[in-house]
Enzyme design. Structure first.
Site, PDB file in Angstrom:
ATOM      1  N   HIS A 193       0.827  -1.208   0.000  1.00  0.00           N
ATOM      2  CA  HIS A 193       0.000   0.000   0.000  1.00  0.00           C
ATOM      3  C   HIS A 193       0.860   1.257   0.000  1.00  0.00           C
ATOM      4  O   HIS A 193       0.569   2.234  -0.671  1.00  0.00           O
ATOM      5  CB  HIS A 193      -0.880   0.044   1.248  1.00  0.00           C
ATOM      6  CG  HIS A 193      -1.994  -0.917   1.196  1.00  0.00           C
ATOM      7  ND1 HIS A 193      -3.133  -0.689   0.469  1.00  0.00           N
ATOM      8  CD2 HIS A 193      -2.154  -2.125   1.773  1.00  0.00           C
ATOM      9  CE1 HIS A 193      -3.942  -1.708   0.602  1.00  0.00           C
ATOM     10  NE2 HIS A 193      -3.374  -2.602   1.392  1.00  0.00           N
ATOM     11  N   ARG A 336     -11.310  -4.796 -18.612  1.00  0.00           N
ATOM     12  CA  ARG A 336     -10.968  -6.206 -18.801  1.00  0.00           C
ATOM     13  C   ARG A 336     -11.741  -7.039 -17.787  1.00  0.00           C
ATOM     14  O   ARG A 336     -11.761  -6.699 -16.601  1.00  0.00           O
ATOM     15  CB  ARG A 336      -9.470  -6.415 -18.608  1.00  0.00           C
ATOM     16  CG  ARG A 336      -9.077  -7.870 -18.779  1.00  0.00           C
ATOM     17  CD  ARG A 336      -7.595  -8.065 -18.772  1.00  0.00           C
ATOM     18  NE  ARG A 336      -7.059  -7.980 -17.421  1.00  0.00           N
ATOM     19  CZ  ARG A 336      -5.762  -8.045 -17.146  1.00  0.00           C
ATOM     20  NH1 ARG A 336      -4.888  -8.163 -18.129  1.00  0.00           N
ATOM     21  NH2 ARG A 336      -5.325  -7.970 -15.918  1.00  0.00           N
ATOM     22  N   GLU A 435      -2.475 -13.115 -25.436  1.00  0.00           N
ATOM     23  CA  GLU A 435      -1.380 -13.314 -24.486  1.00  0.00           C
ATOM     24  C   GLU A 435      -0.986 -14.783 -24.363  1.00  0.00           C
ATOM     25  O   GLU A 435      -0.072 -15.132 -23.640  1.00  0.00           O
ATOM     26  CB  GLU A 435      -1.685 -12.693 -23.119  1.00  0.00           C
ATOM     27  CG  GLU A 435      -3.072 -12.903 -22.596  1.00  0.00           C
ATOM     28  CD  GLU A 435      -3.363 -12.089 -21.320  1.00  0.00           C
ATOM     29  OE1 GLU A 435      -2.481 -11.432 -20.777  1.00  0.00           O
ATOM     30  OE2 GLU A 435      -4.528 -12.167 -20.878  1.00  0.00           O
ATOM     31  N   ASP A 459       2.335 -11.636 -20.421  1.00  0.00           N
ATOM     32  CA  ASP A 459       2.024 -13.064 -20.450  1.00  0.00           C
ATOM     33  C   ASP A 459       2.470 -13.707 -21.751  1.00  0.00           C
ATOM     34  O   ASP A 459       2.925 -14.849 -21.757  1.00  0.00           O
ATOM     35  CB  ASP A 459       0.519 -13.284 -20.233  1.00  0.00           C
ATOM     36  CG  ASP A 459       0.174 -13.260 -18.760  1.00  0.00           C
ATOM     37  OD1 ASP A 459       0.910 -13.888 -17.974  1.00  0.00           O
ATOM     38  OD2 ASP A 459      -0.822 -12.616 -18.376  1.00  0.00           O
ATOM     39  N   CYS A 506      -0.625  -3.652 -24.529  1.00  0.00           N
ATOM     40  CA  CYS A 506      -0.835  -3.147 -23.176  1.00  0.00           C
ATOM     41  C   CYS A 506       0.105  -3.793 -22.154  1.00  0.00           C
ATOM     42  O   CYS A 506      -0.029  -3.576 -20.961  1.00  0.00           O
ATOM     43  CB  CYS A 506      -2.287  -3.322 -22.737  1.00  0.00           C
ATOM     44  SG  CYS A 506      -2.758  -5.035 -22.534  1.00  0.00           S
TER      45      CYS A 506
HETATM   46  C1  PEP Z   1      -0.077  -8.760 -19.945  1.00  0.00           C
HETATM   47  O1  PEP Z   1      -0.106  -9.964 -19.698  1.00  0.00           O
HETATM   48  O2  PEP Z   1       0.770  -8.237 -20.692  1.00  0.00           O
HETATM   49  C2  PEP Z   1      -1.077  -7.847 -19.343  1.00  0.00           C
HETATM   50  C3  PEP Z   1      -1.149  -6.577 -19.693  1.00  0.00           C
HETATM   51  O3  PEP Z   1      -1.894  -8.351 -18.373  1.00  0.00           O
HETATM   52  P1  PEP Z   1      -1.429  -8.589 -16.857  1.00  0.00           P
HETATM   53  O4  PEP Z   1      -0.099  -7.921 -16.684  1.00  0.00           O
HETATM   54  O5  PEP Z   1      -2.509  -8.003 -16.014  1.00  0.00           O
HETATM   55  O6  PEP Z   1      -1.364 -10.085 -16.789  1.00  0.00           O
HETATM   56 MG    MG Z   2      -1.829 -10.855 -18.736  1.00  0.00          MG
END
Ligand code: PEP
Ligand code: MG
Length: 593
Positions: A193, A336, A435, A459, A506
């Protein structure tokens, strides 16, 4: 005393130079003080008075945090109040006083040790860290046992807060934008936190220093370098000057970078790109927009579940999504659906431990197995889409059938809403995350079923290179520039462009300067990242020609290793557009075409 340099974890960037303010530490007693039989009722009364005072304190903290940071941030204190009401906890404390004829301090000390042991035995990192929530409550009660307790005076002057640990409630109350120049702790990591709060208040912080509280004295001069994770105690004038210069340079650079927020997002040759933000909390929207985000490219909705004790209701979801959509309007918000299961288990549900969680019942797999939960979330997302700036994103898709199943449920939920006369965006964009490597290989087929795709490089790289993204032993193998990775990502971007559908990246890769330039060269236009990186990436992309990025990107396909690619890209950028890497330079000075 001679200068001491310590290394910790830099969790909030920037440099602070100032005097130490040492926070007092609550130490649970290890001595069992025995009381007489007839003192037991009074001791139980004393415990209840402390519980009552703690309840009042927490209600006050909750209110003040709600005012400062919005209702969502104050949820944690709602949880603390619930812990305080827990009959097992309170009954257990009374039982120790009664059965062992011991002081309330001993009862709390015993309870704390028991909970610590319990939480330590959990394998999930997030929930292990929640140990501090129970500890926070117990320490408050402990402190409140002293009626004439000497109140720690609120600091009047600027300081660097040094503490063993900052409990969530202390962090929320003590960290002040005006007075806290920096934060230094013995314990803690990047997801604590304190780290999250320090980052959002822009306070440099270094955590995990083990015994810094034993090495510093109250009022001593100290330097906190939150960017490099370093703390310097009692620096001589020369070192002080060196860091003062570094601090000025960092702040100037930050100010210059932030100016990019108001500038157009286009390359030197006028190719438009879109920087967006990845966020976990609805309160982060304002920060994201001030950094230049043109929309929320990823809202990780699992944090709604992780921040509360019970399962969120449809109204809870709806309220959060509506707030997100309104604060980002007219920019889009990408919600998401729940990305949980395996490692990130939900405390509210009894999820079985899996032998290989990363390959287990995660994300969309979990949602398809828990349809009631999934429908609640889908209904709320749809209802929040009435303002027409919400997009839905489904994580960890592996095969087309999963998309079809989700779409069936989605259509069914839409029908239900129509029947009830609830408004929603009939054209809400439906997207999937790419991913899993299989999804990347099948992108052209999957694209036929969706409105857009979002590449989650974190991922995707983990699964494609078989490298656990959170295992430090193999982190040297986690390479976004691995030739196989860039080929795969390029193929997805190309498939999306051919299908004339939007594609976003992302994962963390979008926030790395050389990677972002190569992605631009491959045809990517939407980059979503942690808001603090947006100004840097925006400046970098504004400083290159898209034409050049395309040439650089094509050349990388001829190279054989991540190192070769990294070196090639960096050298080419330095040669053609050195402005990209220059720090402290006015953004406007970038050569214009
Ligand atoms: C990713 O896997 O790149 C992603 C953006 O999702 P997370 O980091 O939440 O798994
Ligand atoms: Mg991911």
């Amino acid at each position: 005393m001679d200068m001491t340099r310590l290394r910790g974890i830099g969790v909030s960037p920037g440099i602070a130079i100032g005097e130490v303010l040492l926070a007092k530490r609550v130490v649970f007693t290890s001595r069992k003080e025995i009381i007489a039989d007839d003192q037991v009722p009074d001791e139980i009364k004393r415990l209840h008075q402390a519980l009552e005072r703690t309840r009042a304190d927490l209600a006050r903290v909750k209110e003040s945090v709600r005012e400062k940071m919005g209702p969502d941030s104050s949820l944690i204190f709602e949880a603390h109040l619930l812990i305080l009401e827990d009959p097992t906890l309170v009954g257990g404390l009374e039982a120790v006083i009664r059965d062992e004829k011991a002081r309330a301090e001993w009862a709390l000390s015993k309870a704390n040790a028991r909970y610590e042991q319990l939480f330590e035995s959990l394998t999930d990192d997030y929930f292990r860290q929640r140990k501090s929530d129970v500890s926070d409550v117990l320490k408050r009660v402990y402190r409140n046992l002293e009626t004439k307790r000497e109140k720690e005076k609120a600091p009047q002057k600027q300081h660097i807060l040094v503490a063993h640990e900052l409990l969530p409630s202390e962090a929320a109350l003590r960290l002040s934008k005006e007075l806290t120049l920096g934060v230094v702790l013995d314990v803690g990591g990047g997801t604590s936190h304190t780290a999250i709060l320090a980052r959002s208040l822009g306070i440099p912080a270094v955590l995990g220093l083990r015994d810094v509280t034993r090495q510093v004295r109250e009022g001593e001069l100290i330097i906190v370098d939150g960017t490099d994770g370093e703390v310097i105690i009692d620096p001589p004038p020369a070192v002080r000057r060196e860091f003062q210069a570094k601090k000025e340079k960092y702040e100037n650079y930050g100010r210059e970078l932030q100016k990019t927020a108001k500038l157009k997002s286009e390359t030197l040759d006028r190719v438009r790109f879109i920087p967006q933000a990845n966020i976990e909390l609805p309160e982060e929207v304002d920060l994201a927009l001030s950094m230049g985000a043109e929309g929320i490219g990823l809202f990780r909705s699992e944090f709604i579940y992780l921040r509360r004790e019970s399962l969120p209701t449809e109204e809870d979801h709806f309220e959060i999504y509506t707030r997100l959509a309104r604060s980002a309007h007219p920019y889009p918000v990408t919600i998401r659906t729940l990305d949980i299961g395996g490692e990130k288990s939900l405390p509210q549900l009894n999820i079985e431990k899996e032998p290989n969680p990363a390959l287990g019942l995660r994300a969309v797999r979990f949602s398809l197995r828990n349809r009631d939960l999934f429908r609640i979330q889908l209904r709320a997302i749809l209802r929040a889409s009435a303002g027409k700036n919400v997009r839905i994103l489904v994580p960890m898709v592996t095969e087309v059938d999963e998309i079809l199943e989700v779409k069936d449920i989605f259509e069914d939920v839409k029908k239900e809403l129509r029947r009830k006369g609830e408004a929603f965006d009939e054209k809400i964009p439906f997207g999937i995350m790419i991913e899993v490597p299989a999804a990347a290989a099948l992108a052209d087929v999957m694209l036929k079923e969706v409105d857009y795709v979002s590449i989650g490089t974190n991922d995707l790289i983990q699964y494609y290179l078989a490298v656990d993204r959170s295992n430090e032993f193999v982190s040297y193998l986690f390479k976004p520039f691995h030739p196989a990775v860039i080929r795969l990502i390029r193929s997805v971007i190309q498939a999306a462009r051919k299908a004339e559908k939007d594609v976003i990246v992302c994962g963390e890769m979008a926030a790395d300067t050389p990677s972002a330039i190569v992605l631009l060269g491959f045809g990517l236009r939407t980059f979503s990242m942690n808001p603090i990186f947006i100004p840097r990436i925006k400046k970098a992309l504004r400083s290159v020609e898209c034409r050049t990025a395309e040439k650089i990107a094509e050349e990388t396909l001829k190279l054989r290793s991540a190192q070769e690619i990294e070196e090639y890209v960096t050298e080419e950028i330095l040669l053609r557009h050195p402005q990209v890497f220059l720090t402290g330079q006015p953004v406007e000075a970038a050569p214009k075409k």
